[in-house]
Design a protein around this motif. Sequence first.
Motif, PDB file in Angstrom:
ATOM      1  N   LYS A  18       0.830  -1.206   0.000  1.00 39.69           N
ATOM      2  CA  LYS A  18       0.000   0.000   0.000  1.00 39.69           C
ATOM      3  C   LYS A  18       0.864   1.255   0.000  1.00 39.69           C
ATOM      4  N   ALA A  19       1.936   1.213   0.774  1.00 38.15           N
ATOM      5  CA  ALA A  19       2.816   2.375   0.881  1.00 38.15           C
ATOM      6  C   ALA A  19       3.380   2.785  -0.473  1.00 38.15           C
ATOM      7  N   ALA A  20       3.665   1.791  -1.302  1.00 38.39           N
ATOM      8  CA  ALA A  20       4.236   2.084  -2.620  1.00 38.39           C
ATOM      9  C   ALA A  20       3.281   2.871  -3.499  1.00 38.39           C
ATOM     10  N   THR A  21       1.989   2.784  -3.216  1.00 39.83           N
ATOM     11  CA  THR A  21       1.004   3.490  -4.047  1.00 39.83           C
ATOM     12  C   THR A  21       0.593   4.844  -3.476  1.00 39.83           C
ATOM     13  N   VAL A  22       0.889   5.093  -2.209  1.00 38.69           N
ATOM     14  CA  VAL A  22       0.438   6.346  -1.586  1.00 38.69           C
ATOM     15  C   VAL A  22       1.570   7.144  -0.948  1.00 38.69           C
ATOM     16  N   GLY A  23       2.812   6.703  -1.077  1.00 43.60           N
ATOM     17  CA  GLY A  23       3.930   7.418  -0.469  1.00 43.60           C
ATOM     18  C   GLY A  23       4.172   8.758  -1.118  1.00 43.60           C
ATOM     19  N   VAL A  24       5.144   9.495  -0.579  1.00 45.41           N
ATOM     20  CA  VAL A  24       5.455  10.827  -1.073  1.00 45.41           C
ATOM     21  C   VAL A  24       5.700  10.821  -2.583  1.00 45.41           C
ATOM     22  N   LEU A  25       6.472   9.842  -3.051  1.00 44.47           N
ATOM     23  CA  LEU A  25       6.854   9.825  -4.471  1.00 44.47           C
ATOM     24  C   LEU A  25       5.727   9.371  -5.392  1.00 44.47           C
ATOM     25  N   ALA A  26       4.575   9.015  -4.825  1.00 46.51           N
ATOM     26  CA  ALA A  26       3.420   8.682  -5.669  1.00 46.51           C
ATOM     27  C   ALA A  26       2.926   9.908  -6.423  1.00 46.51           C
ATOM     28  N   THR A  27       3.245  11.111  -5.927  1.00 45.25           N
ATOM     29  CA  THR A  27       2.927  12.346  -6.655  1.00 45.25           C
ATOM     30  C   THR A  27       4.031  12.579  -7.667  1.00 45.25           C
ATOM     31  N   VAL A  28       3.713  12.454  -8.948  1.00 40.82           N
ATOM     32  CA  VAL A  28       4.731  12.468  -9.996  1.00 40.82           C
ATOM     33  C   VAL A  28       5.298  13.865 -10.234  1.00 40.82           C
ATOM     34  N   ASP A  29       4.438  14.887 -10.324  1.00 46.83           N
ATOM     35  CA  ASP A  29       4.895  16.248 -10.588  1.00 46.83           C
ATOM     36  C   ASP A  29       5.704  16.752  -9.390  1.00 46.83           C
ATOM     37  N   GLU A  30       6.996  17.066  -9.602  1.00 48.58           N
ATOM     38  CA  GLU A  30       7.857  17.390  -8.457  1.00 48.58           C
ATOM     39  C   GLU A  30       7.476  18.701  -7.781  1.00 48.58           C
ATOM     40  N   ASP A  31       6.932  19.658  -8.522  1.00 45.32           N
ATOM     41  CA  ASP A  31       6.534  20.917  -7.892  1.00 45.32           C
ATOM     42  C   ASP A  31       5.277  20.730  -7.045  1.00 45.32           C
TER      43      ASP A  31
END
Length: 439
Positions: A18-31
């Motif tokens: 689950k963490a892999a789908t909702v972690g910080v890096l799940a947001t693709v756009d870096e800004d």
Amino acid sequence: LPEAARWESYDESEYPAKAATVGVLATVDEDVRSLRELIIYGLKGLSAYSKHANVLLQDDGEVDAFLQKALAATLDDSLSVDDLVALTLETGKYGVNGMALLDKANTTAYGNPEITTVDIGVGTNPGILVSGHDLRDLEMLLKQTQGTGVDVYTHSEMLAGQYYPELKKYKHFIGNYGNAWWKQKEEFETFNGPIVFTTNCIVPPTPKASYKDRVFTTNSAGFPGWKHIQADANGRKDFSEVIALAKQCKAPTAIEQGEIVGGFAHAQVFALADQVVEAVKSGAIRKFVVMSGCDGRMKSRNYYEEFAAQLPKDTVILTSGCAKFKYNKLHLGDINGIPRVLDAGQCNDSYSWAVVALKLKEIFGANDINDLPIAFNIAWYEQKAVIVLLALLYLGIKNIHIGPTLPAFVSPGVLKVLVENFGLGGITTVEEDLKTMVG
């Protein structure tokens, strides 16, 4: 409601997937990711300040509602970068409100901080060391140790407890022991008695640490194997086990001697307003430098000690938080009786410097708060420092320097916005930064 509010599982084997789908890096756009994280860290700091105020029966429904609104917004993929920049500044607005709430809670309960000389030596009785931020815990412990032959000392951010009139009245409230949080492993060994953590900044002890069996936690602080003190239905805590242990321990071992002066929150500074204004008008005080924030063990943070030591003698440091332990024992002297290091208290007492700056703007008839002779050189570390920074940005304060590094969660694109709109910058060398900030 979004899935984040609905998802529930007690099967820990499900967490990594689950963490892999909702972690910080799940947001693709870096800004977008950067702004979301900036907001979330700010909200964590704001929630900590709100919690301290709640303990003293003060709350702000608007702050609580904003915490929920902003957390939900960090999951809203329809929000643009501009929307999130606006929400970041709004987080700063509620940061000001949250710090004002905590200021009201502390001063209503314990009076306005006042100029206080604090002993940094030790007494001959056994002692209890109180660390963290929660003044209510300190008060309960002081009441329960009266007449027991056990002294009470503050540690790190709890130093500010020494400045409040209603806490100072306890004769067994001896002084402050030690320095910033990161030195605790050595200082807890020599303290000899029990330690009570009321909030964050726990450093895991080594397996051989002699003090690990005499540390207690309370509130949201905790550590495996340490005893945790819960409040009863009325919010009262029983520290009798801590006190009984203290009686079996020897007195603290002195690690330093002398005194430090603090208690310069906004009410105390306003009491000195005529003296301060006259010193500015006469040129005796050329500049104030706000050096609030956090201390840490990294050698790069020695910059702040060197910066303070090299500041010209016509400058005054305004400080709060544990960053002050880098320079509050340097004996920098005074200007016409005004100490050159004015300590307002804990990190949340950065609010005092915002209030003081706004008052000086009024007194001097300045059109812009940035026209005042005040520079900002802030040491950041964690969430509380982030909400303080956002609060300063919301108030329109520009050209703030933060260090020793810029936050890694701030993307180049977001940093560009902060630099262009607010003049936010990092630090370089002590010599170059003295030229830039003081002239």
